[in-house]
Design an enzyme around this catalytic site. Structure first.
Site, PDB file in Angstrom:
ATOM      1  CD  GLU A 123      -6.057  -4.704   4.649  1.00  0.00           C
ATOM      2  OE1 GLU A 123      -5.851  -4.401   5.853  1.00  0.00           O
ATOM      3  OE2 GLU A 123      -6.530  -3.909   3.816  1.00  0.00           O
TER       4      GLU A 123
ATOM      5  CG  ASN B 260      -9.376  -1.338   1.927  1.00  0.00           C
ATOM      6  OD1 ASN B 260      -8.950  -2.466   2.111  1.00  0.00           O
ATOM      7  ND2 ASN B 260      -9.280  -0.379   2.846  1.00  0.00           N
ATOM      8  CD  GLU B 261     -10.027  -2.403   6.332  1.00  0.00           C
ATOM      9  OE1 GLU B 261      -9.952  -1.253   6.838  1.00  0.00           O
ATOM     10  OE2 GLU B 261      -9.299  -3.339   6.687  1.00  0.00           O
TER      11      GLU B 261
ATOM     12  CD  GLN C 117       0.553  -2.451   3.672  1.00  0.00           C
ATOM     13  OE1 GLN C 117       1.375  -1.910   2.962  1.00  0.00           O
ATOM     14  NE2 GLN C 117      -0.496  -1.789   4.141  1.00  0.00           N
TER      15      GLN C 117
ATOM     16  CD  GLU D  89      -2.854   1.048   2.474  1.00  0.00           C
ATOM     17  OE1 GLU D  89      -3.683   1.957   2.636  1.00  0.00           O
ATOM     18  OE2 GLU D  89      -2.814   0.024   3.191  1.00  0.00           O
TER      19      GLU D  89
ATOM     20  CG  ASN E 126      -7.686   2.389   5.548  1.00  0.00           C
ATOM     21  OD1 ASN E 126      -8.419   1.446   5.289  1.00  0.00           O
ATOM     22  ND2 ASN E 126      -7.328   2.678   6.787  1.00  0.00           N
TER      23      ASN E 126
ATOM     24  CE1 TYR F 232      -3.180  -6.363   9.167  1.00  0.00           C
ATOM     25  CE2 TYR F 232      -5.368  -5.382   9.215  1.00  0.00           C
ATOM     26  CZ  TYR F 232      -4.188  -5.642   8.546  1.00  0.00           C
ATOM     27  OH  TYR F 232      -4.021  -5.185   7.267  1.00  0.00           O
TER      28      TYR F 232
END
Length: 501
Positions: free
Chosen positions: A293, A173-174, A350, A28, A73, A245
């Site tokens: 992710e 994304n999200e 990442q 990212e 993001n 996460y």
């Protein structure tokens, strides 16, 4: 207490052929992932494109099959047109997701060039935050249409005669997250994702699409978000995303090491929600999952809160990983392999500097963090069929999670190489674990190697000055006796037992 663990595996009882893309990763435009990570013109290892050769060397060790880009993001404020064409004409932007200045000196085409050098495919994300349908069709045309249209001919004018032929695309994304630029309700996102999917596939019918699932299992809208989004998109996408996460803020290592059980619950719940919509629509299609992710992330939280805004590529999300983090990453990999019939793609988030297995110093060296090793072992040795693990193991309870087996394990059968690889974590923090593997259907077996990652200090880390403090060693004691493998797994260890069958 006398511990013991046993696993039975049978070559006819397969979970699934593992899609290699389950070992993917993520870059990212965040922190030093791109600038001074994969891209540092002037570095003594940089090539003519400014790509760091030392970093590429470590990435090639990992054999990463696919990399998600450019966010995260970041993508919800991404104007891809700013990133192509002559670098001197590219606009600097205030990047609102991470509150930095984006120079756009590394852009879409540079990433495609870098991916070729890294021997990996591209998983491209489109901006469904500030943009939408028109932008989605345009970037696919720029990327994948051969010639004869405005956007494809613009790509050719930028020096790329042949189309990029990117086949995997994320629809935002999200979008369930209030922190996201352009945050949407499930209905709002479902509608824009559907309409974007339609036009993207009208431009290129060969692409595969990933719809946004929930940002984490703890989101208040989970799993209703998944059901609503799939109500709109089920017939037009191939994958639904999962993100998760884990951290150890309370320094409760037994619970931390058990988090992969919650990860499995997450996968099962999302798969069940997908199957509910399948039944509701009377569909014959099985919705597959992209865990695009996942990682340990918590060490850098406090430092990131204190960072001044509007810098260029500051050191954000630079978790320094320790030995127990590597064990958790190993258990998370095993969790996904146990569900490889549904989880077909995944991206360790990442790849470089930002919550990453690879770290660099600007102008200096690159080194492997502790989590590099289970990720590398899984990617290199975990190709083939995942076999159903029939495990018997002593268990323990934590204040949050009960019935946690000390052994976490799975076996992978690579028929072409005539090998079985067993990945195993001993969660016990004080005792070794006697481990018996019954290979009853394979015939006589011989040990190729038994790799062990262990440390007397759960908090031990690798740094630029001490890059080899936590490294795997080929010193395991696995032995073969006919159809049975015997091994002792050291306390708090990650193990790779490779067997010729």
């Amino acid at each position: 207490m006398s511990l013991k663990a046993k696993m039975i595996v049978d070559k006819d009882f397969a979970i699934s052929e593992i899609d290699d893309r389950i070992y993917g990763s993520f870059i990212e435009h965040l922190g030093r992932a791109v600038y001074n990570g994969i891209y540092e013109p002037g570095h003594n290892t940089a090539d003519e494109n400014g790509f760091r050769g030392d970093v590429l060397g470590l990435i090639n060790e990992l054999q990463v099959p696919i990399v998600r880009y450019p966010g995260g993001n970041f993508v919800s404020g991404y104007n891809w047109e700013d990133t192509v064409g002559p670098k001197e004409l590219r606009k600097r932007r205030l990047e609102l997701a991470w509150r930095v200045v984006e120079t756009n000196q590394f852009g879409f085409n540079e990433f495609v060039d870098w991916a070729k050098k890294a021997n990996t495919q591209v998983m491209m994300a489109v901006n469904l935050g500030t943009r939408g349908i028109d932008d989605a069709r345009n970037i696919v045309e720029y990327s994948n249409h051969a010639s004869g249209s405005y956007w494809s001919d613009l790509r050719r004018s930028h020096g790329y005669e042949q189309p990029h032929n990117i086949k995997t695309w994320c629809l935002g994304n999200e979008m369930d997250g209030p922190w996201q630029i352009g945050h949407k309700t499930a209905v709002e996102y479902g509608r824009i994702a559907l309409e974007s999917a339609k036009v993207m596939k009208w431009v290129d019918p060969t692409i595969e699409l990933v719809a946004c699932g929930s940002s984490a299992i703890g989101m208040p809208t989970f799993p209703e978000w998944e059901a609503t989004v799939l109500d709109h998109t089920y017939d037009h996408v191939e994958y639904l995303s999962l993100h998760q996460y884990y951290g150890n803020h309370e320094n409760d290592t037994p619970t931390f090491l058990a988090r992969s059980l919650q990860m499995e619950d997450f996968i099962r719940t999302v798969a069940a929600t997908c199957d509910y919509i399948k039944a509701k629509k009377r569909s014959k299609k099985k919705m597959l999952l992209s865990f695009d992710e996942w990682n340990v992330w918590f060490h850098s939280n406090e430092a990131d809160r204190k960072m001044d805004p509007w810098q260029i590529a500051p050191p954000q999300l630079e978790d320094v990983y320790n030995h127990e983090d590597a064990l958790v990453v190993g258990t998370m990999l095993i969790a996904m392999l146990k569900h490889s019939d549904r989880v077909k793609m995944a991206c360790l988030a990442q790849l470089v500097n930002v919550i990453a297995p690879i770290m660099t110093s600007t102008g200096g060296g690159a080194w492997r963090q502790t989590i590099f090793y289970p990720y590398m072992h899984a990617s290199v040795f975990g190709r083939g069929k995942a076999l159903v693990p029939l495990v018997q193991s002593d268990k323990y309870d934590t204040k949050e999670i009960t019935d946690v087996p000390y052994l976490e394990s799975i076996a992978i059968h690579n028929e072409e190489k005539e090998e079985v690889t067993i990945f195993a974590v001993n969660r016990h923090l004080e005792e070794s674990l006697p481990f018996e593997i019954d290979l009853r259907s394979f015939g006589a077996a011989t040990i190729i190697e038994h790799i062990v990652l262990e440390s007397d200090d759960l908090k031990a880390v690798n740094t630029e000055l001490q890059p080899n403090r936590v490294v795997p060693k080929n010193n395991g004691n696995a032995t073969a006796d006919g159809l049975t493998i015997q091994a002792s797994l050291p306390k708090a260890s990650w193990n790779v037992i490779r067997v010729k069958v």
